[in-house]
Enzyme design. Structure first.
Site, PDB file in Angstrom:
ATOM      1  N   GLY A  16       0.838  -1.195   0.000  1.00  0.00           N
ATOM      2  CA  GLY A  16       0.000   0.000   0.000  1.00  0.00           C
ATOM      3  C   GLY A  16       0.873   1.245   0.000  1.00  0.00           C
ATOM      4  O   GLY A  16       2.110   1.136   0.068  1.00  0.00           O
ATOM      5  N   ASP A  17       0.248   2.403  -0.137  1.00  0.00           N
ATOM      6  CA  ASP A  17       0.958   3.682  -0.170  1.00  0.00           C
ATOM      7  C   ASP A  17       1.945   3.765  -1.332  1.00  0.00           C
ATOM      8  O   ASP A  17       2.968   4.438  -1.247  1.00  0.00           O
ATOM      9  CB  ASP A  17       1.722   3.946   1.141  1.00  0.00           C
TER      10      ASP A  17
ATOM     11  N   HIS B 163      -5.613   8.186   0.026  1.00  0.00           N
ATOM     12  CA  HIS B 163      -4.922   8.452  -1.235  1.00  0.00           C
ATOM     13  C   HIS B 163      -4.639   9.942  -1.302  1.00  0.00           C
ATOM     14  O   HIS B 163      -5.545  10.745  -1.159  1.00  0.00           O
ATOM     15  CB  HIS B 163      -5.801   8.078  -2.429  1.00  0.00           C
TER      16      HIS B 163
ATOM     17  N   THR C  79      -5.273  -6.359   5.355  1.00  0.00           N
ATOM     18  CA  THR C  79      -6.549  -5.693   5.514  1.00  0.00           C
ATOM     19  C   THR C  79      -7.634  -6.776   5.494  1.00  0.00           C
ATOM     20  O   THR C  79      -7.320  -7.970   5.423  1.00  0.00           O
ATOM     21  CB  THR C  79      -6.752  -4.618   4.427  1.00  0.00           C
TER      22      THR C  79
HETATM   23  P1  GDP Z   1      -1.733   5.572  -2.233  1.00  0.00           P
HETATM   24  O1  GDP Z   1      -2.535   5.221  -1.036  1.00  0.00           O
HETATM   25  O2  GDP Z   1      -1.204   4.365  -2.937  1.00  0.00           O
HETATM   26  O3  GDP Z   1      -2.437   6.512  -3.154  1.00  0.00           O
HETATM   27  O4  GDP Z   1      -0.421   6.326  -1.719  1.00  0.00           O
HETATM   28  P2  GDP Z   1      -0.303   7.524  -0.665  1.00  0.00           P
HETATM   29  O5  GDP Z   1      -1.136   8.639  -1.094  1.00  0.00           O
HETATM   30  O6  GDP Z   1      -0.438   7.027   0.704  1.00  0.00           O
HETATM   31  O7  GDP Z   1       1.251   7.848  -0.809  1.00  0.00           O
HETATM   32  C1  GDP Z   1       1.794   8.366  -1.928  1.00  0.00           C
HETATM   33  C2  GDP Z   1       2.433   9.698  -1.551  1.00  0.00           C
HETATM   34  O8  GDP Z   1       3.541   9.944  -2.373  1.00  0.00           O
HETATM   35  C3  GDP Z   1       1.532  10.885  -1.741  1.00  0.00           C
HETATM   36  O9  GDP Z   1       1.843  11.875  -0.808  1.00  0.00           O
HETATM   37  C4  GDP Z   1       1.856  11.357  -3.159  1.00  0.00           C
HETATM   38  O10 GDP Z   1       1.586  12.720  -3.369  1.00  0.00           O
HETATM   39  C5  GDP Z   1       3.319  11.089  -3.200  1.00  0.00           C
HETATM   40  N1  GDP Z   1       3.841  10.683  -4.484  1.00  0.00           N
HETATM   41  C6  GDP Z   1       3.276   9.825  -5.398  1.00  0.00           C
HETATM   42  N2  GDP Z   1       4.127   9.638  -6.416  1.00  0.00           N
HETATM   43  C7  GDP Z   1       5.249  10.356  -6.149  1.00  0.00           C
HETATM   44  C8  GDP Z   1       6.511  10.524  -6.804  1.00  0.00           C
HETATM   45  O11 GDP Z   1       6.794   9.960  -7.851  1.00  0.00           O
HETATM   46  N3  GDP Z   1       7.426  11.318  -6.188  1.00  0.00           N
HETATM   47  C9  GDP Z   1       7.193  11.948  -5.016  1.00  0.00           C
HETATM   48  N4  GDP Z   1       8.132  12.707  -4.491  1.00  0.00           N
HETATM   49  N5  GDP Z   1       6.018  11.811  -4.359  1.00  0.00           N
HETATM   50  C10 GDP Z   1       5.061  11.018  -4.922  1.00  0.00           C
END
Ligand code: GDP
Length: 423
Positions: free
Chosen positions: A11-12, A40, A239
């Site tokens: 995740g994340d 997200h 989960t």
């Molecule tokens: P999700 O639950 O899979 O959507 O992931 P999260 O939102 O928990 O975590 C992803 C985090 O990394 C978010 O804060 C995004 O804005 C950030 N993010 C996603 N892709 C990138 C990337 O390529 N580079 C950077 N620096 N941040 C990213």
């Protein structure tokens, strides 16, 4: 055309960011499992948004968003999430948001039960997000859950609540000694938070089948990743729902349809929230630097995430379980400053090396075999073409691509919509 976006890891991975980007070419975005236990994060020209329940397509004006029957919906949380987005200027109406009449409602007593049990477990706790997800999925399978469609039928809702509240109090008050719930109190809660959602509730299965018959493009958006799947993940630290591509059509209400394109979102390094085995975990200063660089704190809970090097064994398994036919690699830019980049290439269990992802006690015992690849020590966040990436960054990508055996088509080099390389 039915596409799914799923997580390859714990995740994340940045699924929200990829759905936000790729939904441009879609007509409908569907969430098919989970509840408000994950967040997200999406950053676009309108600002920064954390979505817990709403599909990520809600941030694009011309998309229809569906919350499928596989979801568990805390309607109090949903009302607040909708209000928060509306304040930020996002338009949400029954035209662009549709909630399945078969999705189940996560009630306050489910949240309470989750908290009571985590507290009882104390230092043996699972690291639950305390949002009632495990108790409400258990209730669903016990056939003692309220469904969203019940909100449309007050007399039926009342009779269901009479049965369910009496039964639930056997646990809440009887076992844990906490304050019992009342039917009247729950009816008030449903009046307050259910009534405003009435116009959004429909049979979303028929809606989606019609949309697909008309040639619309539908995207399924997963929450969490393969390694958190209730069957295939790191049980019991998973989960409580199916996070995988194969469940997507079931949880969306279109089991007669096949996913034609499964895009696996995979992170350039590893992170894991909460308890459980995490073989490639890094500790100390190196870990803290990576955590800070990647901003690795839970979107839903703010908890610091555990971090580690890229895990080939877990990711190859994730690609297999997700039936991914292409990969979006995210957060490559976070590795920009690392001199040597650790990669876990196999596990060692009781002195035997393996490239297959184990389960249960074998996984608990697994030790990582780590190799180090050369870093690139220069910023990648402005790169928009594959050739613009530093040589060592390309070598890193090609190494993990070969190891996991799946084509890396998208490379994300920043959180904003345009920070993407398409190969
Ligand atoms: P999700 O639950 O899979 O959507 O992931 P999260 O939102 O928990 O975590 C992803 C985090 O990394 C978010 O804060 C995004 O804005 C950030 N993010 C996603 N892709 C990138 C990337 O390529 N580079 C950077 N620096 N941040 C990213």
């Amino acid at each position: 055309m039915l596409t799914s976006i799923v997580g390859i890891n714990w995740g994340d991975e940045g699924k929200g960011r990829m759905v936000d980007l790729l939904s441009e070419r879609q007509d409908v975005v569907v969430r098919y499992q989970g509840g408000n236990n994950a967040g997200h994060t999406v950053i676009n020209e309108k600002g920064k948004f954390v979505l817990n329940l709403l599909p990520s397509g809600i941030l694009r004006e011309d998309k229809v968003n569906v919350m499928g029957n596989g979801m568990v919906v805390d309607i109090e949380h949903l009302n607040k999430e909708i209000a928060r987005l509306k304040e930020a200027g996002i338009v949400i109406t029954p035209d662009n948001l549709k909630i399945s009449d078969k999705a189940v409602v996560c009630c306050p007593f489910n949240v309470m039960q989750d908290c009571l049990e985590e507290d009882r477990l104390a230092d043996k706790r699972f690291g639950s997000t305390r949002r009632g997800i495990a108790p409400i999925y258990a209730d669903k399978y016990m056939k003692k859950a309220i469904r969203m469609g019940d909100i449309l039928h007050p007399e039926y809702l009342k009779s269901r609540l009479e049965t369910i509240v009496e039964w639930k109090n056997l646990t809440i008050a009887g076992s844990y000694g906490a304050k019992p719930y009342t039917v009247e109190g729950m009816l008030e809660w449903f009046e307050k938070y259910g009534a405003p959602l009435k116009d959004f509730i429909i049979d979303t299965g028929y809606y989606l089948n019609r949309a697909l018959d008309e040639g619309k493009r539908v995207m399924l958006e997963a929450q969490l990743g393969a390694l958190r799947d209730i069957d295939f993940g790191i049980y019991p630290y998973t989960t409580s729902s199916s996070t995988i591509t194969a469940y997507g059509p079931v949880g969306a209400g279109i089991p007669n349809r096949k996913v034609e394109n499964a895009i696996g979102v995979m992170k350039a390094y590893s992170t894991c929230v909460g308890e459980g085995p995490f073989t490639a975990e890094m500790f100390g200063k190196e870990a803290e630097e990576l955590r800070q660089a990647g901003g690795e704190y839970g979107a839903a809970t703010g908890r610091p995430r555990r971090v580690g090097g890229f895990d080939v064994v877990a990711s190859r398994y994730g690609c297999m379980v997700q039936a991914a036919n292409e990969i979006a690699l995210t957060k490559l830019d976070i590795l920009d400053g690392m001199k040597k980049i650790p990669v876990c290439v196999s596990y060692e269990i009781d002195g035997v090396s393996t490239s297959e992802f184990p389960s249960g006690e074998a996984l608990n015992k697994a030790k990582p075999n780590i190799i180090y690849l050369d870093g690139w020590n220069s910023p990648t966040t402005e790169c928009r073409k594959y050739e613009e990436l530093p040589l060592n960054a390309r070598k890193y990508i090609e190494f993990i691509e070969e190891q996991v055996g799946c084509n890396i088509k998208y490379i994300s080099v920043g959180a904003s919509r345009e920070a993407i390389i398409i190969r």
